[in-house]
Design a protein around this motif. Structure first.
Motif, mmCIF file in Angstrom:
data_model
loop_
_atom_site.group_PDB
_atom_site.id
_atom_site.type_symbol
_atom_site.label_atom_id
_atom_site.label_comp_id
_atom_site.label_asym_id
_atom_site.label_seq_id
_atom_site.Cartn_x
_atom_site.Cartn_y
_atom_site.Cartn_z
ATOM 1 N N GLU A 68 -15.731 -43.692 58.838
ATOM 2 C CA GLU A 68 -14.469 -43.188 58.357
ATOM 3 C C GLU A 68 -13.566 -44.180 57.496
ATOM 4 O OE1 GLU A 68 -13.711 -40.135 59.145
ATOM 5 O OE2 GLU A 68 -15.494 -39.893 60.161
ATOM 6 N N THR A 69 -13.974 -45.172 57.560
ATOM 7 C CA THR A 69 -12.952 -46.224 56.990
ATOM 8 C C THR A 69 -13.668 -46.927 55.779
ATOM 9 O OG1 THR A 69 -13.685 -48.000 58.859
ATOM 10 C CG2 THR A 69 -11.767 -46.724 59.052
ATOM 11 N N ALA A 70 -14.858 -47.096 56.061
ATOM 12 C CA ALA A 70 -15.546 -47.950 54.663
ATOM 13 C C ALA A 70 -16.945 -47.322 54.130
ATOM 14 C CB ALA A 70 -15.571 -49.321 55.017
ATOM 15 N N ALA A 71 -17.015 -47.598 52.843
ATOM 16 C CA ALA A 71 -18.221 -47.122 52.270
ATOM 17 C C ALA A 71 -19.330 -48.150 52.735
ATOM 18 C CB ALA A 71 -18.175 -46.862 50.749
ATOM 19 N N GLY A 72 -19.213 -49.219 53.221
ATOM 20 C CA GLY A 72 -20.170 -50.026 53.643
ATOM 21 C C GLY A 72 -19.871 -51.400 53.029
ATOM 22 N N TRP B 13 -22.567 -45.928 68.754
ATOM 23 C CA TRP B 13 -22.398 -44.734 68.338
ATOM 24 C C TRP B 13 -20.776 -44.536 67.932
ATOM 25 C CZ3 TRP B 13 -25.456 -40.708 66.923
ATOM 26 C CH2 TRP B 13 -24.773 -39.453 66.582
ATOM 27 N N GLN B 14 -20.092 -44.784 68.819
ATOM 28 C CA GLN B 14 -18.572 -44.650 68.775
ATOM 29 C C GLN B 14 -18.171 -45.639 67.394
ATOM 30 O OE1 GLN B 14 -16.951 -42.211 69.501
ATOM 31 N NE2 GLN B 14 -18.155 -41.571 70.883
ATOM 32 N N LEU B 15 -18.449 -46.764 67.436
ATOM 33 C CA LEU B 15 -18.259 -47.816 66.486
ATOM 34 C C LEU B 15 -18.867 -47.500 65.093
ATOM 35 C CD1 LEU B 15 -17.169 -50.656 65.740
ATOM 36 C CD2 LEU B 15 -18.902 -51.588 66.532
ATOM 37 N N ILE B 16 -20.053 -47.017 64.927
ATOM 38 C CA ILE B 16 -20.673 -46.626 63.940
ATOM 39 C C ILE B 16 -19.727 -45.336 63.116
ATOM 40 C CG2 ILE B 16 -22.624 -45.559 62.763
ATOM 41 C CD1 ILE B 16 -24.386 -47.371 64.205
ATOM 42 N N LEU B 17 -19.605 -44.504 64.002
ATOM 43 C CA LEU B 17 -18.611 -43.482 63.278
ATOM 44 C C LEU B 17 -17.216 -43.820 62.904
ATOM 45 C CD1 LEU B 17 -20.933 -41.482 64.339
ATOM 46 C CD2 LEU B 17 -19.233 -39.973 65.750
ATOM 47 N N LYS B 18 -16.696 -44.574 63.812
ATOM 48 C CA LYS B 18 -15.686 -45.235 63.311
ATOM 49 C C LYS B 18 -15.710 -46.009 61.781
ATOM 50 C CE LYS B 18 -11.611 -48.136 64.780
ATOM 51 N NZ LYS B 18 -11.380 -49.240 65.957
ATOM 52 N N MET B 19 -16.504 -46.590 61.637
ATOM 53 C CA MET B 19 -17.070 -47.619 60.512
ATOM 54 C C MET B 19 -17.167 -46.539 59.339
ATOM 55 S SD MET B 19 -19.617 -50.248 61.866
ATOM 56 C CE MET B 19 -20.064 -50.917 60.488
ATOM 57 N N PRO C 56 -28.638 -30.274 61.290
ATOM 58 C CA PRO C 56 -27.457 -31.080 60.828
ATOM 59 C C PRO C 56 -26.310 -30.834 61.546
ATOM 60 C CG PRO C 56 -28.152 -29.620 59.108
ATOM 61 C CD PRO C 56 -29.210 -29.236 60.032
ATOM 62 N N VAL C 57 -25.580 -31.596 61.685
ATOM 63 C CA VAL C 57 -24.030 -31.536 62.456
ATOM 64 C C VAL C 57 -23.011 -31.742 61.237
ATOM 65 C CG1 VAL C 57 -21.999 -32.065 63.976
ATOM 66 C CG2 VAL C 57 -24.691 -32.015 64.688
ATOM 67 N N ARG C 58 -23.000 -32.555 60.786
ATOM 68 C CA ARG C 58 -22.012 -33.086 59.492
ATOM 69 C C ARG C 58 -22.478 -34.413 58.834
ATOM 70 N NH1 ARG C 58 -18.242 -36.933 60.290
ATOM 71 N NH2 ARG C 58 -18.088 -37.891 62.532
ATOM 72 N N ALA C 59 -22.169 -34.413 57.761
ATOM 73 C CA ALA C 59 -22.215 -35.524 56.903
ATOM 74 C C ALA C 59 -21.467 -36.820 57.355
ATOM 75 C CB ALA C 59 -22.460 -35.538 55.354
ATOM 76 N N LEU C 60 -21.536 -37.887 57.352
ATOM 77 C CA LEU C 60 -20.820 -38.940 57.509
ATOM 78 C C LEU C 60 -19.685 -38.982 56.373
ATOM 79 C CD1 LEU C 60 -22.800 -41.816 59.060
ATOM 80 C CD2 LEU C 60 -21.563 -40.149 60.354
ATOM 81 N N THR C 61 -18.441 -39.388 56.659
ATOM 82 C CA THR C 61 -17.347 -39.450 55.518
ATOM 83 C C THR C 61 -17.824 -40.327 54.591
ATOM 84 O OG1 THR C 61 -15.859 -38.993 57.189
ATOM 85 C CG2 THR C 61 -15.112 -39.657 55.243
ATOM 86 N N HIS C 62 -18.341 -41.612 54.883
ATOM 87 C CA HIS C 62 -18.835 -42.559 54.087
ATOM 88 C C HIS C 62 -20.243 -42.867 54.764
ATOM 89 C CE1 HIS C 62 -15.133 -42.866 52.002
ATOM 90 N NE2 HIS C 62 -14.386 -43.103 53.281
ATOM 91 N N PRO C 63 -21.165 -43.371 54.034
ATOM 92 C CA PRO C 63 -22.435 -43.811 54.636
ATOM 93 C C PRO C 63 -22.098 -45.158 55.150
ATOM 94 C CG PRO C 63 -22.805 -42.895 52.511
ATOM 95 C CD PRO C 63 -21.494 -42.792 52.545
ATOM 96 N N VAL C 64 -22.904 -45.390 56.461
ATOM 97 C CA VAL C 64 -22.973 -46.774 56.989
ATOM 98 C C VAL C 64 -24.065 -47.446 56.637
ATOM 99 C CG1 VAL C 64 -22.375 -48.156 59.136
ATOM 100 C CG2 VAL C 64 -21.406 -46.010 58.747
ATOM 101 N N THR C 65 -23.839 -48.559 55.897
ATOM 102 C CA THR C 65 -25.103 -49.088 55.415
ATOM 103 C C THR C 65 -25.696 -50.216 56.496
ATOM 104 O OG1 THR C 65 -23.723 -50.863 54.329
ATOM 105 C CG2 THR C 65 -24.086 -49.131 53.012
#
Length: 141
Positions: free
Chosen positions: A137-141, A129-135, A89-98
């Motif tokens: 950061e901003t939303a829970a899905g 990848w970049q887009l999912i990581l950005k998502m 594991p590297v890190r959990a996402l700030t919010h899961p991306v559904t």
DNA sequence: GCCAACGTTGGC
DNA sequence: GCCAACGTTGGC
């Protein structure tokens, strides 16, 4: 070639992100699909992968690193073609991306995850990848 | 080599 | 629980 990105599915009932975090490292075993196997074999040490919870959750929950390239799956019969990689594991996402959020984003419509829903180990492009990581950061899905 | 039957995955 | 997608198996 630069770093490659992947998405790997696990049913959290069978093996969840939290378990990998607890274990510190693990082998990605049990893949029995040739397309997924080819993806495992293409992975290089240092590549990164999204950990996706299938069935329950249906969301990307964390980032893993490939720490050891493919070798024979110890859970498969000897002489079989199946392989595993080692991940950490590297890190959990700030919010899961559904999955719903991914489906709602037109720029992610070409992902293996969408186009081939049964594939358990898929490629992710650097752009995706970049887009999912950005998502994440901003939303829970 | 084709195709129907069947099993599995995974979303809904 | 249902169903679509897709892989595998086996008859021909």
């Amino acid at each position: 070639m630069g770093k490659q990105y992947w998405l790997m599915k696990s049913e959290p009932d069978a093996y969840a992100w939290g378990q990998l975090v607890k274990d510190g490292t693990g082998i990605w075993d049990g893949v029995r699909n040739h397309t997924a196997k080819l993806n495992l074999m293409a992975m290089k040490k240092g590549d990164e992968a999204l950990f996706y919870h299938s069935n329950i959750g249906k969301e990307c929950v964390g980032i893993m690193e490939i720490t050891e390239e493919s070798f024979p799956d110890p859970t498969a019969e000897e002489g079989s073609p199946w392989v595993v990689v080692r991940v950490a594991p590297v890190r959990a996402l700030t919010h899961p991306v559904t999955l719903a959020a991914i489906k709602a984003e037109p720029r992610l419509a070409d992902m293996d995850l969408i186009r081939q829903s049964r594939l358990s180990v898929g490629r992710v492009t650097p752009t995706e990848w970049q887009l999912i990581l950005k998502m994440s950061e901003t939303a829970a899905g």
